[in-house]
Scaffold this motif. Structure first.
Motif, PDB file in Angstrom:
ATOM      1  N   GLY A   1     -14.520 -11.411   1.112  1.00 24.71           N
ATOM      2  CA  GLY A   1     -14.503 -10.480  -0.302  1.00 24.71           C
ATOM      3  C   GLY A   1     -15.488 -10.943  -1.172  1.00 24.71           C
TER       4      GLY A   1
ATOM      5  N   LYS B   1     -12.114   3.092  -3.108  1.00 24.65           N
ATOM      6  CA  LYS B   1     -12.337   1.942  -3.741  1.00 24.65           C
ATOM      7  C   LYS B   1     -13.189   1.868  -2.460  1.00 24.65           C
ATOM      8  CE  LYS B   1     -10.222   0.125  -8.002  1.00 24.65           C
ATOM      9  NZ  LYS B   1      -9.560  -0.329  -7.997  1.00 24.65           N
ATOM     10  N   ARG B   2     -13.874   0.256  -2.830  1.00 26.62           N
ATOM     11  CA  ARG B   2     -14.367  -0.392  -2.124  1.00 26.62           C
ATOM     12  C   ARG B   2     -13.743  -1.641  -1.441  1.00 26.62           C
ATOM     13  NH1 ARG B   2     -18.781  -3.907  -1.796  1.00 26.62           N
ATOM     14  NH2 ARG B   2     -20.342  -2.507  -3.244  1.00 26.62           N
ATOM     15  N   THR B   3     -14.191  -1.737  -0.691  1.00 20.62           N
ATOM     16  CA  THR B   3     -12.535  -2.763   0.219  1.00 20.62           C
ATOM     17  C   THR B   3     -13.412  -3.623   1.141  1.00 20.62           C
ATOM     18  OG1 THR B   3     -10.537  -2.937   2.327  1.00 20.62           O
ATOM     19  CG2 THR B   3     -12.530  -1.328   1.920  1.00 20.62           C
ATOM     20  N   GLN B   4     -13.191  -5.188   1.837  1.00 21.28           N
ATOM     21  CA  GLN B   4     -13.776  -6.152   3.016  1.00 21.28           C
ATOM     22  C   GLN B   4     -13.689  -5.476   4.014  1.00 21.28           C
ATOM     23  OE1 GLN B   4     -11.111  -8.317   0.816  1.00 21.28           O
ATOM     24  NE2 GLN B   4     -11.070 -10.023   2.269  1.00 21.28           N
TER      25      GLN B   4
ATOM     26  N   GLY C   1      -6.053  -7.157   4.577  1.00 16.35           N
ATOM     27  CA  GLY C   1      -6.745  -6.615   4.327  1.00 16.35           C
ATOM     28  C   GLY C   1      -6.143  -4.510   3.666  1.00 16.35           C
ATOM     29  N   THR C   2      -7.188  -4.578   2.604  1.00 19.96           N
ATOM     30  CA  THR C   2      -6.233  -3.380   1.945  1.00 19.96           C
ATOM     31  C   THR C   2      -7.170  -2.068   2.873  1.00 19.96           C
ATOM     32  OG1 THR C   2      -8.206  -3.563  -0.144  1.00 19.96           O
ATOM     33  CG2 THR C   2      -6.249  -4.673  -0.214  1.00 19.96           C
ATOM     34  N   HIS C   3      -8.148  -2.532   3.876  1.00 23.35           N
ATOM     35  CA  HIS C   3      -9.055  -1.420   4.611  1.00 23.35           C
ATOM     36  C   HIS C   3      -8.304  -0.355   5.120  1.00 23.35           C
ATOM     37  CE1 HIS C   3      -9.328  -4.657   7.044  1.00 23.35           C
ATOM     38  NE2 HIS C   3      -9.227  -4.071   8.317  1.00 23.35           N
TER      39      HIS C   3
ATOM     40  N   SER D   1       0.960  -0.732  -0.039  1.00 20.14           N
ATOM     41  CA  SER D   1      -0.432   0.102  -0.410  1.00 20.14           C
ATOM     42  C   SER D   1       1.049   1.646   0.299  1.00 20.14           C
ATOM     43  CB  SER D   1      -0.915  -0.178   1.577  1.00 20.14           C
ATOM     44  OG  SER D   1      -0.407   0.342   2.506  1.00 20.14           O
TER      45      SER D   1
ATOM     46  N   ASP E   1      -5.498   1.115   3.931  1.00 17.50           N
ATOM     47  CA  ASP E   1      -5.135   2.230   3.214  1.00 17.50           C
ATOM     48  C   ASP E   1      -5.526   3.585   3.519  1.00 17.50           C
ATOM     49  OD1 ASP E   1      -4.291   0.828   1.634  1.00 17.50           O
ATOM     50  OD2 ASP E   1      -5.087   0.406  -0.413  1.00 17.50           O
TER      51      ASP E   1
ATOM     52  N   GLU F   1      -9.961   1.135   0.415  1.00 15.53           N
ATOM     53  CA  GLU F   1      -8.728   0.901  -0.045  1.00 15.53           C
ATOM     54  C   GLU F   1      -8.653   2.226  -0.991  1.00 15.53           C
ATOM     55  OE1 GLU F   1      -7.405  -1.648  -3.556  1.00 15.53           O
ATOM     56  OE2 GLU F   1      -8.875  -2.487  -2.337  1.00 15.53           O
TER      57      GLU F   1
ATOM     58  N   ASN G   1     -19.140   0.941  -0.833  1.00 17.66           N
ATOM     59  CA  ASN G   1     -19.724   0.200   0.299  1.00 17.66           C
ATOM     60  C   ASN G   1     -20.695   0.373   1.537  1.00 17.66           C
ATOM     61  OD1 ASN G   1     -16.170  -0.347   1.221  1.00 17.66           O
ATOM     62  ND2 ASN G   1     -17.439  -2.060   0.400  1.00 17.66           N
TER      63      ASN G   1
END
Length: 507
Positions: free
Chosen positions: A260, A118-121, A77-79, A44, A81, A110, A144
């Motif tokens: 995801g 962007k969408r994240t989980q 996870g990318t969340h 990231s 970011d 993200e 989201n």
């Protein structure tokens, strides 16, 4: 000065609060993230630097250290970011921000190279955690929105880019989305009309067994000739299952968010899952686990149906691993570095041929298998697994008259009404969402009373079919469900007879 932002970490399906803190100092320009982050978090750094620059903010050539606490638990996870970006921007004093906002909101999202979110989980988990810990709200990407709005009682702040973040952090004002579980009509629990029971010719006993499965949450095995309709019938069980409750929607959306599996087209789980893994699937794919605990098919089928087509073709160790979830409605996975527990409350539907050529039940000597080959083929299903399956039937191909019969059959909607009524009786009986298949020994003694004639009948069945104590309990549970479908307060002789008939294949 240390800047801190709150976010969420999760291990398996368990969530924990994570603090993202930054130290920016003079020295050789570096950017390091510490605190046991996975590959997505380590990568990231380049996304965040590009996103900050392309949003019009200056990134000073300084020594930047970002720490994720608690540092002894792996973060995935990318969340992360968004919280990392926020602490860096605030640490560089790119604008005057309100400190109380950082203290009272969780940040998840993200970031793209352009600075857009962007969408994240894991969003549902974050909203639940924010509410449980008493935070004011959660800041998430606009994509989201529907996931985050499932949880009531907190502010859900949606942002599209870093400029939106600046507006919120400096003014504290932003459009707050009303929490609601109202779902668009296109997302409602509407079953596929092409999979209606009225289209099924013959196989009345199989249709009846599926109705019992749906009403009481029982497991079901179909053993039959290829082409007799096993797979077709299994898919149609979804048309008679009751709709999800609001709590079940949240629980399933939480699981699918972590895995995801949510998309912009399906941001909320509104239908009961129907999972049908192929027999070549690995043990990790079906049971779960892996290097980091991932959800398997048995957890993704929670509150729905797990269909194992040609069950005897699955690897033996995978089938044996189904013992715990079939009995306890959960799966415990223990590895060298972790131990997790996932929910696995599903209805097991399984099908298989009676022999290698599949023609054992057909007349006129069509089967080419020897008795020894037939026996060995079915031995792939162990006794303990068969013992945990409540209903078993044998199926043959339709006759010519059945195939040419175009008379109207009972629709799925008619069957579904009886299923819902039976489940309402169970809800009233147990004062919870417990189903008959979940009854404990104490529940059986309390809610199932047999007269002397029924006890004699059951005793004969136990002796002739060589039933185990578990099989005995399951017969009583099925009989209770059959009685509920008949709106009968007590189990009658015909109810017990029918329940026993679904164990005859154990002869």
């Amino acid at each position: 000065m240390i800047i801190k932002v709150k976010s969420l970490g999760y291990f398996g399906i368990e969530s924990f609060l994570t603090e993202v803190e930054v130290d920016i100092s003079n020295g050789l320009p570096t950017f390091n993230i510490v605190g046991l982050g996975d590959t997505a978090i380590n990568e990231s750094k380049e996304r965040i630097k590009a996103g900050i620059r392309n949003s019009g903010y200056k990134l000073d050539p300084k020594r930047i250290i970002v720490n994720l606490t608690p540092a002894n638990i792996k973060k995935v996870g990318t969340h992360f970011d968004l919280p990392i970006t926020v602490v860096i921007i605030c640490g560089q004093k790119a604008f005057d921000y309100k400190k109380e906002i950082l203290e009272n909101y969780l940040f998840m999202g993200e970031i793209s190279l352009s600075g857009d979110l962007k969408r994240t989980q894991g969003i549902v988990n974050g909203a639940i955690l924010a509410k449980e810990l008493g935070y004011k709200g959660i800041v998430i990407p606009f994509d989201n929105l529907k996931e985050g709005s499932l949880i009531k009682g907190i502010d859900v702040i949606v942002v599209k880019n870093l400029k939106d973040i600046e507006i919120f952090l400096t003014t504290g004002e932003f459009q707050k989305i009303e929490n609601s579980t109202n779902i668009d009509k296109k997302l409602e629990d509407i079953y596929n009309e092409d999979l209606d029971f009225s289209h099924v010719k013959g196989q009345e006993k199989a249709k009846r067994a599926l109705e019992i499965c749906a009403a009481g949450g029982h497991n079901f095995l179909m053993v039959g000739t290829p082409g007799c309709g096993k797979t077709m019938l299994a898919k149609r069980i979804m048309s008679i299952l009751p709709p999800l409750t609001e709590d079940e929607k949240i629980e399933l959306t939480k699981l699918y968010s972590i895995a995801g599996k949510l998309t912009e087209e399906n941001p909320i789980i509104t239908k009961r899952p129907f999972r049908s893994p192929h027999h070549t699937s690995s043990g990790v794919a079906i049971i779960g686990g892996g290097r980091t605990p991932a959800l398997g098919e048995i957890t993704l089928a929670n509150k729905g149906v797990l269909f194992l087509d040609e069950i005897v073709e699955f690897k033996k160790d995978i089938l044996e691993n189904l013992r715990e979830p079939l009995e306890e409605k959960k799966i415990s996975i223990t590895r060298a570095g972790y131990r997790v527990e996932f929910p696995s409350d599903f209805i097991l539907l399984a099908s298989c041929n009676p022999c290698k050529c599949g023609m054992y039940f057909e007349p006129n000597g069509l089967c080419t298998c020897t008795p020894n080959e037939v026996s060995n083929y079915m031995k792939k299903l162990s006794g303990p697994i068969l013992d945990r399956i409540d209903l078993k039937i044998e199926m043959t191909r339709l006759s010519e008259d059945e195939l040419l019969d175009n008379s109207l059959k009972e629709t799925s909607e008619e069957i579904r009404k009886r299923v819902i009524n039976a489940r309402n009786l169970q809800k009233k009986r147990f004062n919870s969402d417990k189903l008959n298949s979940h009854m404990t020994r104490n529940d059986i003694e309390k809610f199932i009373v047999l007269d002397e004639n029924l006890k004699i009948l059951l005793k004969t069945a136990i002796k002739n079919l060589n039933l185990s104590a578990r099989a005995y309990d399951r017969i009583l549970k099925v009989a209770r469900t059959i009685a509920d479908l008949s709106n009968s307060k007590n189990i009658e002789r015909e109810h017990l007879f029918e329940a026993i008939s679904y164990r005859i294949t154990e002869r």
